[in-house]
Design a protein around this motif. Structure first.
Motif, short mmCIF file in Angstrom:
data_model
loop_
_atom_site.label_atom_id
_atom_site.label_comp_id
_atom_site.label_asym_id
_atom_site.label_seq_id
_atom_site.Cartn_x
_atom_site.Cartn_y
_atom_site.Cartn_z
N ALA A 119 0.81 -1.22 0.00
CA ALA A 119 0.00 0.00 0.00
C ALA A 119 0.85 1.27 0.00
N GLU A 120 2.18 1.12 0.01
CA GLU A 120 3.12 2.24 0.01
C GLU A 120 2.87 3.19 1.19
N LEU A 121 2.71 2.59 2.36
CA LEU A 121 2.50 3.35 3.59
C LEU A 121 3.86 3.65 4.22
N THR A 122 4.01 4.84 4.79
CA THR A 122 5.28 5.23 5.39
C THR A 122 5.15 5.60 6.87
N MET A 123 3.95 5.56 7.40
CA MET A 123 3.71 5.94 8.80
C MET A 123 4.32 4.92 9.74
N PRO A 124 4.89 5.36 10.85
CA PRO A 124 5.33 4.38 11.85
C PRO A 124 4.12 3.75 12.53
N TYR A 125 4.30 2.54 12.98
CA TYR A 125 3.22 1.81 13.66
C TYR A 125 3.83 1.03 14.81
N SER A 126 2.96 0.63 15.72
CA SER A 126 3.41 -0.20 16.83
C SER A 126 2.85 -1.60 16.66
#
Length: 178
Positions: A119-126
């Motif tokens: 999905a070409e996501l760049t947000m950090p996640y936990s």
């Protein structure tokens, strides 16, 4: 700056395995508008640590999600648009990024990364191995998005269905900045 978008619970997806390390998930009601964000601490995939206390002093967004949830997979690109606008300083009155925290309901990095790349996501996640953090917000249902004010009081909450676009989220945040 930290990102505070927390998304959990799958549209129509309720918890099917409500055990956490052999213990029952906390039997709590879902948080609603007017409630305080619960106390939590999560490590993001970029190594940063986000605590509830870090979200005070400015509006923030918490997103609870699962990459196994079709509704979450649909909503996460909208959250990415919000994230991108935040990094450009568009969502706060001072031009600083808005805290947006994404927390997995029960997914590890190896579960999340393939979708993030696709999905070409760049947000950090936990990534979370269980529902311990999620259970502080709700007993079931994802995705979930909570927008809180500077005192960490929830002012807007979305869960499961009727999920917002990035534009709707930005409008809700701008109301908190007025």
């Amino acid at each position: 700056m930290l990102a505070a978008l927390l998304m959990t619970a799958c549209g129509g997806c309720s918890a099917t395995d409500d055990k956490v390390d052999g213990d029952e998930v906390m039997d709590a009601d879902s948080l609603v508008v007017g409630d305080q964000l619960p106390a939590f601490e999560v490590t993001m995939n970029d190594g940063s640590v986000v605590r509830t206390a870090d979200l005070k002093g400015q509006p923030s967004v918490v997103v609870l999600f699962s990459v196994d949830c079709p509704d979450c997979r649909h909503e996460l690109p909208e959250v990415q648009k919000l994230w991108d606008r935040s990094r450009q300083g568009e969502l706060t009155g001072d031009g600083k990024p808005l805290p947006i925290v994404l927390i997995a309901r029960k997914n590890l990095t190896e579960d999340i990364e393939p979708f993030w790349k696709f999905a070409e996501l760049t947000m950090p996640y936990s990534p979370q191995p269980d529902r311990k953090v999620y259970s502080r917000f709700a007993p079931s249902r994802i995705p979930r998005i909570y927008i809180s004010d500077a005192s960490a009081t929830i002012r807007v909450a979305y869960a499961d269905t009727g999920m917002p676009t990035a534009e709707t989220l930005a409008e809700e945040i701008s109301r908190l900045n007025e």
